[in-house]
Write an enzyme that holds these catalytic residues in place. Structure first.
Site, PDB file in Angstrom:
ATOM      1  N   ARG A  34     -17.481  42.884  39.905  1.00 19.36           N
ATOM      2  CA  ARG A  34     -18.363  43.678  39.058  1.00 19.36           C
ATOM      3  C   ARG A  34     -18.473  45.133  39.496  1.00 19.36           C
ATOM      4  O   ARG A  34     -18.230  46.032  38.708  1.00 19.36           O
ATOM      5  CB  ARG A  34     -19.766  43.060  39.034  1.00 19.36           C
ATOM      6  CG  ARG A  34     -20.702  43.796  38.071  1.00 19.36           C
ATOM      7  CD  ARG A  34     -22.133  43.302  38.166  1.00 19.36           C
ATOM      8  NE  ARG A  34     -22.260  41.908  37.757  1.00 19.36           N
ATOM      9  CZ  ARG A  34     -23.411  41.239  37.777  1.00 19.36           C
ATOM     10  NH1 ARG A  34     -24.515  41.828  38.211  1.00 19.36           N
ATOM     11  NH2 ARG A  34     -23.459  39.986  37.396  1.00 19.36           N
ATOM     12  N   HIS A  80     -14.572  38.731  28.989  1.00 19.24           N
ATOM     13  CA  HIS A  80     -15.736  39.187  29.756  1.00 19.24           C
ATOM     14  C   HIS A  80     -17.025  38.684  29.102  1.00 19.24           C
ATOM     15  O   HIS A  80     -17.684  39.420  28.356  1.00 19.24           O
ATOM     16  CB  HIS A  80     -15.729  40.728  29.798  1.00 19.24           C
ATOM     17  CG  HIS A  80     -16.616  41.322  30.850  1.00 19.24           C
ATOM     18  ND1 HIS A  80     -16.317  41.283  32.189  1.00 19.24           N
ATOM     19  CD2 HIS A  80     -17.804  41.983  30.770  1.00 19.24           C
ATOM     20  CE1 HIS A  80     -17.256  41.896  32.886  1.00 19.24           C
ATOM     21  NE2 HIS A  80     -18.173  42.322  32.032  1.00 19.24           N
ATOM     22  N   TYR A 125     -20.948  52.016  14.559  1.00 24.20           N
ATOM     23  CA  TYR A 125     -20.684  53.302  13.912  1.00 24.20           C
ATOM     24  C   TYR A 125     -19.481  54.035  14.504  1.00 24.20           C
ATOM     25  O   TYR A 125     -18.864  54.857  13.827  1.00 24.20           O
ATOM     26  CB  TYR A 125     -21.908  54.213  14.028  1.00 24.20           C
ATOM     27  CG  TYR A 125     -23.145  53.681  13.351  1.00 24.20           C
ATOM     28  CD1 TYR A 125     -23.147  53.412  11.985  1.00 24.20           C
ATOM     29  CD2 TYR A 125     -24.307  53.430  14.077  1.00 24.20           C
ATOM     30  CE1 TYR A 125     -24.278  52.919  11.361  1.00 24.20           C
ATOM     31  CE2 TYR A 125     -25.445  52.935  13.456  1.00 24.20           C
ATOM     32  CZ  TYR A 125     -25.418  52.677  12.091  1.00 24.20           C
ATOM     33  OH  TYR A 125     -26.530  52.177  11.478  1.00 24.20           O
TER      34      TYR A 125
END
Length: 747
Positions: A34, A80, A125
Site C-alpha cells: 500500500r 484493487h 465527469y
C-alpha cells in the site's frame, strides 16, 4: 461456566499470540502492498494497477479519452478491491502537472488546481488516458520482462512490477505513511538522473559525490528556487534522509513585487490569506495591497504593492519568506522496497545501482524472450521450407491419410510444431514466391539471432546496449531543469516592534492594576474616567512600537508590547489577565521608552538606584526580580531619568522633609536594593512613623511643583537651594501647609 467449542474448524489461540500475528500481518500488508513504492518501477500497488488497467482498456497516449469512472471501475473490479474515492484520488494525482514532475495520465475536465488540488470534479465527469511518458513504464510489458501474479480472486493475471525504462522512483518521487516507517522521495529531472545512470554504468566504482555532479538536487514541477546549501544536499544523497527548503521567486515591476513561482504544493489562495491576515492584524504596515493576477499566460502572478518606493523590498520579502509559505521545507526519506522485497532507506548510489540491476535483468529477459521467439520461428520456417521443397509428396500424404500429421513427421523427420504449421498452411501460400519470402525471413531472423546471442553472452555488450537505450530516452523525453538551485541565507522575520508604526502613546495604569493606552503625549491621565473605587496611579510616555514595562509591589518587572494594550476610549483591562504576579502583589508603576532609557526605582524606605529599561525587559509572564523590597516597604512609582549629568533627585517624606541632590550620586544597577537616597530614621522599624511619600527627577533649572491634597505650590530654583544636600541626608522641612505631600513633578 463457559465450555470450550469442540468444532474441528475452530482454531484456538492465546489473545497475545493472535493480536501479535494479526498486527504483524497488517503491518507487512501496509508496507509492501500500500504505502511504499518499489525501486523497480517507483509505483505503489494502486498506481501500478491504475496504469496497467488503463493500458488494458486501450487508453494509450494518442487514443480517445474515456470516463474516469470506467477506469476506476476496472481497477476496483479486476485488481484493487478497495475504496473508489481513494483510487480516484490516486489517479488524479498522477494527472496533475503541478503535483507530478512527469504526469502519467492526461486528463480532460476539472482535475484540480494549484489553489486547491482536491477541487477536482467527480469521476463521472472527467476523462483520462495515459500520457506519452507512461509508455516508458508499459512499453516492454508484453515482451516477457516481468513476472505475473493472479489477481485477488484468481481470475486474471496482473504484473508484479512494470518494466520501467527509467528510474521512475526518483523522477516523480512519492510520499507514503506505513506502519512504523514513512517515505518522502522528491522528484528529479529525467535528463540528470538518466545521465547519472549512464555514468554509473561506465564507472561502477563511482561515488555519491561524483553522481551529484549530474544530479545537483531535486527538480520539482514548480520553478521556485531550492535554497538548501550544496553540502546539505550532498548529505541527503549520501544518507538517503534529510530536509531541503524551497523559496518563491519574485521580480520588481513598476515598484510592485511580482511573485512568479511558488514552492511545490503551495496554494496561491492560502498564501494570499496568510499575507492578508498579517495586514489585517496591522503586522505588515509596509504593504497596502495584494492581488492574484494569474492567468493562462502567467500561471503564477501574485502582486504585492508596497506602501511606497522607499520600502526595502528585500527586507519585506525576507519577512514574508520567514512568516508565510513563500518559503517551505520538505522532508526527504528515500525509503523504498528493494529488489529483495524488503523496505529500506537507500542513498543515491544505492538507489541507482539497484535500479540498474533491475534494468539489466529486465533487458536481459526481454532479449532472451525475443531470442526464444526467433528460435521458435526459425524452427517453424525450417519445416515450411522442407514442405515447399517436397510440396507434391506433402500434398499426396495429406490426401491419402486420415491422420497425415504422424506420417509427415516420420517421412520428413519433423517436430510436432513443424508438422502442425505445415497442416495449417493455406492454399494461397503454396505459390513459388512464398519460398523466397521464407528464405528472406530466415536470413533476417538468423542475423538478429546472432546479434542477440552476442549481447546475451557479453556483459559489456549488454551494458552498452542498455546505455544506448537510456541515451535514446533522454532524446525523446528529456527536458530542462525547472527548479533552480540557488544557495541563500535563511530568511529572518522583521521583529514585531519594527513592523508597528511608531506613534506617540501614553500608557495609563490605575491603582487597581487596570491598563490602557491613549494616543499622543498631551493627555492628562488624572482626568480620565476610572471604575468605581479605582483611580489614577501612574503613566508613561512612549511609542506604539515600544514595550511597556510594569513593576509590582514585590519589585518584579513585567513586559507587554504597547500596541497590544487596550485603547483609553474604554476603561482598559486588568494586567492580571495577561501577567501572573505573585499572590497578593499589586502593580505600582509603568515605564516605556527606548531600551537605553534610564529610570529611578525606589522604595518608601528611602532606598533606590538607577536602572536601564533594557534590564527590565522579559518575556516571562511571571516577570523578573528588579528591585529588592525590604519587609514592610512599598515600591514607589518609577521616575524617568532623561540625563545623569544635568538632573537632580527630589524626595519627600510624610514628615514634610524634602531632600534634593544630584542624580549622579546614585549607582546604576541591573537589579538590587540600591543605596540610601534619603535618611528615614524609622526605616527599619516594624511600626514606622516616617516614610517616603513621593520622588521625582528635575532638571537643574526646573521649578518643582508639589501637591498636598487639592493644593499645590511651585518652588522656584532659588527657593530650592535650602533643600539641596547630599545623598542620605534628612533634608529640610517644607513650609506650613505643605508638609503632607502626596505628589511632585517638574514645573
Amino acid at each position: 461456566m463457559a465450555t470450550m467449542p469442540t468444532d474441528d474448524n475452530i482454531e484456538i489461540l492465546p489473545l497475545k499470540e493472535f493480536t501479535e500475528k494479526s498486527y504483524l500481518d497488517y503491518s507487512m500488508y501496509v508496507i509492501l502492498d500500500r504505502a511504499l513504492p518499489h525501486i523497480g518501477d517507483g509505483l505503489k500497488p494502486v498506481q501500478r494497477r491504475i496504469v496497467y488497467a488503463m493500458s488494458e482498456l486501450g487508453l494509450k497516449a494518442g487514443n480517445k479519452f474515456k470516463k474516469s469512472a470506467r477506469t476506476v471501475g476496472d481497477v476496483l473490479g479486476k485488481f484493487h478491491p478497495h475504496g473508489d474515492s481513494a483510487c480516484y484520488e490516486a489517479m488524479v494525482l498522477m494527472a496533475q502537472p503541478f503535483s507530478y514532475r512527469y504526469p502519467l495520465l492526461q486528463g480532460q475536465g476539472n482535475w484540480g488546481s494549484p489553489d486547491d488540488p482536491k477541487s477536482f470534479a467527480a469521476m463521472r465527469y472527467t476523462e483520462a488516458r495515459l500520457s506519452p511518458f507512461a509508455d516508458l513504464l508499459l512499453g516492454e510489458l508484453a515482451q516477457g520482462t516481468v513476472d505475473w501474479l493472479p489477481n485477488f480472486d484468481g481470475t486474471l493475471q496482473e504484473p508484479r512490477l512494470l518494466p520501467a525504462q527509467v528510474p521512475h522512483v526518483l523522477l516523480n518521487g512519492t510520499t507514503g505513511i506505513a506502519v512504523g516507517m514513512t517515505t518522502d522521495i522528491p522528484p528529479h529531472n529525467l535528463t540528470e538522473v538518466v545521465t547519472a545512470c549512464i555514468h554509473l554504468l561506465d564507472n561502477p566504482r563511482t561515488t555519491v559525490k561524483e553522481l551529484c555532479k549530474f544530479i545537483p538536487g531535486p527538480d520539482y514541477p514548480t520553478e521556485a528556487e531550492i535554497i538548501t546549501p550544496r553540502a546539505d544536499l550532498m548529505s541527503i544523497y549520501e544518507t538517503g534522509a534529510g530536509g531541503l527548503r524551497m523559496r518563491a521567486r519574485y521580480e520588481r515591476e513598476n515598484g510592485d513585487i511580482i511573485i512568479t513561482a511558488l514552492p511545490h504544493q503551495v496554494s496561491p489562495a492560502k498564501l494570499l490569506e496568510q499575507i492578508a491576515s498579517q495586514m489585517n492584524a496591522k503586522k505588515l504596515p509596509m504593504v497596502v495591497d495584494i492581488r492574484d493576477e494569474s492567468d493562462h499566460e502567467n500561471p503564477t502572478r501574485l502582486v504585492i504593492v508596497p506602501r511606497s518606493n522607499r520600502i526595502d523590498a528585500e527586507a519585506l520579502m525576507a519577512h514574508l519568506f520567514a512568516t508565510t509559505d513563500l518559503e517551505r521545507s520538505y522532508r526527504v526519506n528515500m525509503n523504498v522496497i528493494g529488489l529483495n522485497g524488503r523496505p529500506g532507506v537507500h542513498n543515491l548510489l544505492g538507489m541507482l545501482s539497484e535500479w540498474l540491476k533491475f534494468r539489466m535483468d529486465t533487458v536481459r529477459r526481454r532479449l532472451q524472450f525475443r531470442l526464444d521467439k526467433i528460435t521458435s520461428r526459425l524452427h517453424i520456417l525450417d519445416g515450411l521450407m522442407i514442405a515447399y521443397l517436397n510440396i507434391d509428396e506433402v500434398i499426396r500424404i495429406i490426401r491419402e491419410n486420415d491422420r497425415p500429421k504422424p506420417v509427415l513427421m516420420k517421412r520428413f523427420k519433423l517436430s510436432d510444431e513443424q508438422a502442425e504449421a505445415i497442416l495449417e498452411l493455406k492454399l494461397r501460400h503454396l505459390a513459388k514466391l512464398e519460398e523466397m519470402a521464407i528464405r528472406t525471413e530466415q536470413k533476417e531472423l538468423q542475423q538478429e539471432q546472432a546479434q542477440l546471442e552476442k549481447l546475451l553472452a557479453s556483459k559489456q555488450r549488454l551494458k552498452t546496449f542498455v546505455k544506448n537505450e537510456l541515451q535514446a530516452v533522454i532524446k525523446s523525453h528529456g527536458d530542462e531543469r525547472r527548479s533552480p538551485i540557488v544557495e541563500r541565507a535563511a530568511a529572518q522575520a522583521i521583529s514585531e516592534t519594527e513592523l508597528i508604526s511608531a506613534e506617540p502613546v501614553t500608557i495609563i495604569l490605575s491603582e487597581k492594576g487596570w491598563v490602557r493606552t491613549a494616543k499622543g503625549h498631551e493627555i492628562d491621565a488624572t482626568t480620565l474616567n476610572y471604575k468605581s473605587g479605582d483611580d489614577f496611579l501612574d503613566s508613561a510616555q512612549g511609542k506604539s512600537n515600544q514595550l511597556a514595562v510594569f513593576i509590582d509591589s514585590t519589585g518584579r518587572a513585567y513586559t507587554l508590547p504597547a500596541h497590544t494594550l487596550p485603547s483609553a476610549r474604554g476603561q482598559g483591562e486588568p494586567l492580571t489577565g495577561r501577567l501572573t504576579p505573585p499572590a497578593g502583589a499589586t502593580f505600582r508603576g509603568v515605564m516605556a521608552g527606548d531600551p537605553a532609557q534610564l529610570y529611578l526605582l525606589a522604595t518608601d524606605f528611602g532606598y533606590g538606584f538607577v536602572a536601564r529599561l533594557d534590564d527590565m525587559i522579559t518575556r516571562n509572564k511571571k516577570g523578573k526580580t528588579m528591585l529588592k523590597v525590604p519587609e514592610g516597604a512599598r515600591v514607589l512609582p518609577p521616575v524617568p531619568v532623561p540625563d545623569l549629568e544635568t538632573h537632580w533627585v527630589a524626595m519627600v517624606s510624610n514628615a514634610g522633609k524634602l531632600l534634593i541632590h544630584h542624580i549622579e550620586e546614585l549607582p546604576q544597577l541591573p537589579r538590587g536594593k540600591g543605596v540610601k537616597i534619603m535618611n528615614i530614621p524609622t526605616a527599619k522599624a516594624k511600626s514606622r512613623q516616617e516614610f517616603v511619600t513621593a520622588v521625582t527627577v528635575i532638571e537643574q533649572d526646573d521649578s518643582l511643583k508639589i501637591y498636598s491634597g487639592k493644593r499645590h505650590k511651585v518652588l522656584k530654583p532659588a527657593d530650592m537651594e535650602i533643600y539641596e544636600g547630599e545623598r542620605a541626608q534628612r533634608g529640610h522641612t517644607l513650609p506650613q501647609g505643605f508638609r503632607s505631600v502626596d505628589r511632585m513633578e517638574p514645573a
